[in-house]
Design an enzyme around this catalytic site. Sequence first.
Site, mmCIF file in Angstrom:
data_model
loop_
_atom_site.group_PDB
_atom_site.id
_atom_site.type_symbol
_atom_site.label_atom_id
_atom_site.label_comp_id
_atom_site.label_asym_id
_atom_site.label_seq_id
_atom_site.Cartn_x
_atom_site.Cartn_y
_atom_site.Cartn_z
ATOM 1 N N SER A 227 -8.405 -47.189 -33.326
ATOM 2 C CA SER A 227 -9.801 -47.356 -33.763
ATOM 3 C C SER A 227 -10.272 -48.797 -33.889
ATOM 4 O O SER A 227 -11.467 -49.040 -34.062
ATOM 5 C CB SER A 227 -10.024 -46.658 -35.100
ATOM 6 O OG SER A 227 -10.151 -45.278 -34.892
ATOM 7 N N LYS B 141 -16.730 -52.431 -41.997
ATOM 8 C CA LYS B 141 -16.727 -51.029 -41.560
ATOM 9 C C LYS B 141 -17.024 -50.160 -42.775
ATOM 10 O O LYS B 141 -16.488 -50.399 -43.864
ATOM 11 C CB LYS B 141 -15.357 -50.674 -40.965
ATOM 12 C CG LYS B 141 -15.300 -49.290 -40.329
ATOM 13 C CD LYS B 141 -13.945 -49.025 -39.669
ATOM 14 C CE LYS B 141 -13.890 -47.653 -39.012
ATOM 15 N NZ LYS B 141 -12.578 -47.355 -38.408
ATOM 16 N N SER C 112 -12.843 -45.539 -33.585
ATOM 17 C CA SER C 112 -13.932 -45.235 -34.481
ATOM 18 C C SER C 112 -14.710 -46.450 -34.996
ATOM 19 O O SER C 112 -15.848 -46.312 -35.402
ATOM 20 C CB SER C 112 -13.396 -44.458 -35.689
ATOM 21 O OG SER C 112 -12.525 -45.282 -36.449
#
Lengths: 95, 461
Positions: free
Chosen positions: B165, B66, B141
């Site tokens: 997330s 990420k 997210s």
Amino acid sequence: MDIKREDIIHLAELSDFSLSEAEITFLGGDLRGIINYISQLDQLNTDDISPTYQVFEMKNVWRDDEIKEQEANREQLLKLTKDEKDYQIKVPKVL
Amino acid sequence: MKIANKTVTAERLVRDALEKAKHFSDYHIFTFLNEENAIKKAREIDRKIAAGEKVGRLAGVPYALKDNFLSPEGETTASAHILEGFVSPVTATAVKKLEDEGAIMIGRTNLDAFAHGSSTENSYFGPTHNAFDFDRVAGGSSGGSAVAVALDIVEFATGTDTGGSIRQPASFNGVYGLKPTYGCISRYGVVAMASSTDCVGFFAQTPDDMDVLMSIASGQDSKDMTTLPDYYGSAEPESTNKRRIGIIKDFDNESVDPEIQKALAQKVELLRSRGHEIVDLSMPSLKYALAAYYIIVPAEVASNLSRYDGVRYGFRSKESTTLNELYDNTRSEGFMSENKRRIMIGNFVLSSGFYDAYFLKAAKARTLIIGEYEKAFSKVDFILTPVSPNPAFKLGEKVNDPIAMYLEDMMSVSLNLAGVPGLAIPAGKNKTGLPIGLQLVGPRRSDKNLIQFSKELEEND
């Protein structure tokens, strides 16, 4: 609660950014909605309840103040800035 | 998990992953592909294997990172304009631990800028598409990481979970996603969002893969003073005893999609048929968790994001004649609308006159929520709930309606406020083929048992 245009502009000032006219309108509308939503906490009885700010269970402990080697050195860190001169970060005039 | 050995080379695994990543480029999964370095590292692992040298537990395993984890490979942007051009000289502890075991990062994945969002639509680079329906959101997210695993580009991906997330995009894309106990994995070198709820975790295809990742990544780190002393590796082996599973009865079940309710009911039946006891729980404060979350987290966001000023790193606005203008212009141009909303809400709830009514009140609500979890875990071993009230929604459907977007987090945020772990598990698909996810929640430090017990929820085909 009533959030006025001046309040939105003031919040942006506190946040260190400016809003365009369009942002004042749409972010202002959003903020009113969000504040209205979070205000439902009024309905929750929290009498005699103490607040919790963090969920880390450990207590603070002291250690010796040792100088440790850092992963990044001065040159590497200065390379990250947009403008640098004589090992200093250059910015526009302060006053 | 495919690990490099004498028959499958690391270079093959890495090249396959890179090829798949390019094949799915329309999905906007990656913000950066690490081609050159990844292949170089793979060759080094293959050399070691050929020479009979020791290699790590993740030798040659391609993974996706990420883009809010710092490392010198590629820019770390957190999908935010204001971090454009930032190549970190330091490496996050979690990244270092994975790489020390031979894992190879093939790319950085897209997220909502600064992890603010539940759909990955708030990314400066544009939205990631859902693995099962191109017209729908990836969730967020950590949307890019979830889709990278769901499309089988990589064996696993890292994520961060501040309010859902990891778990929500995992459930939107039919993979496993773990938000560990608060403090389990070091956050050193991870772009901070809300320090009292941020957790590092993973996306994986199986519970066993998740277990390997956790045993590698967890543990105390002198660079992150909020890491717990190691407990994951020394957790008691899973017991064969029958377990008590809690179902939250007084939650706002009406707003949950009927097909998700049905999936939950089916898993409850499966657990019953396997001899586990189902216990109804009353947790009345949970319905206030979302309001408390959207006070506490923006307050911490406002504080954490005050560091982005254009001076030391990242984007700097060009047309400024004074220092104050530089700060103001950089932040005005560099933040996305959702970043601005959250910073402003944070400064609102912290400002004098509103602090007691909002921030203090939310901190008290947090105490009640923690108490309800503690009470629940005195009666049950785990809790099973939906991850989110709906499956993946359409791109554009909620992005202009922040409240509708926030409501998608209503079943995931309370875990972060309480610091307890939650594992999103795949639970079939709905009629239109969209994945449904459920989350298994346990008390603090139960991460390993949670992962082991999730196997009880797998159907035997």
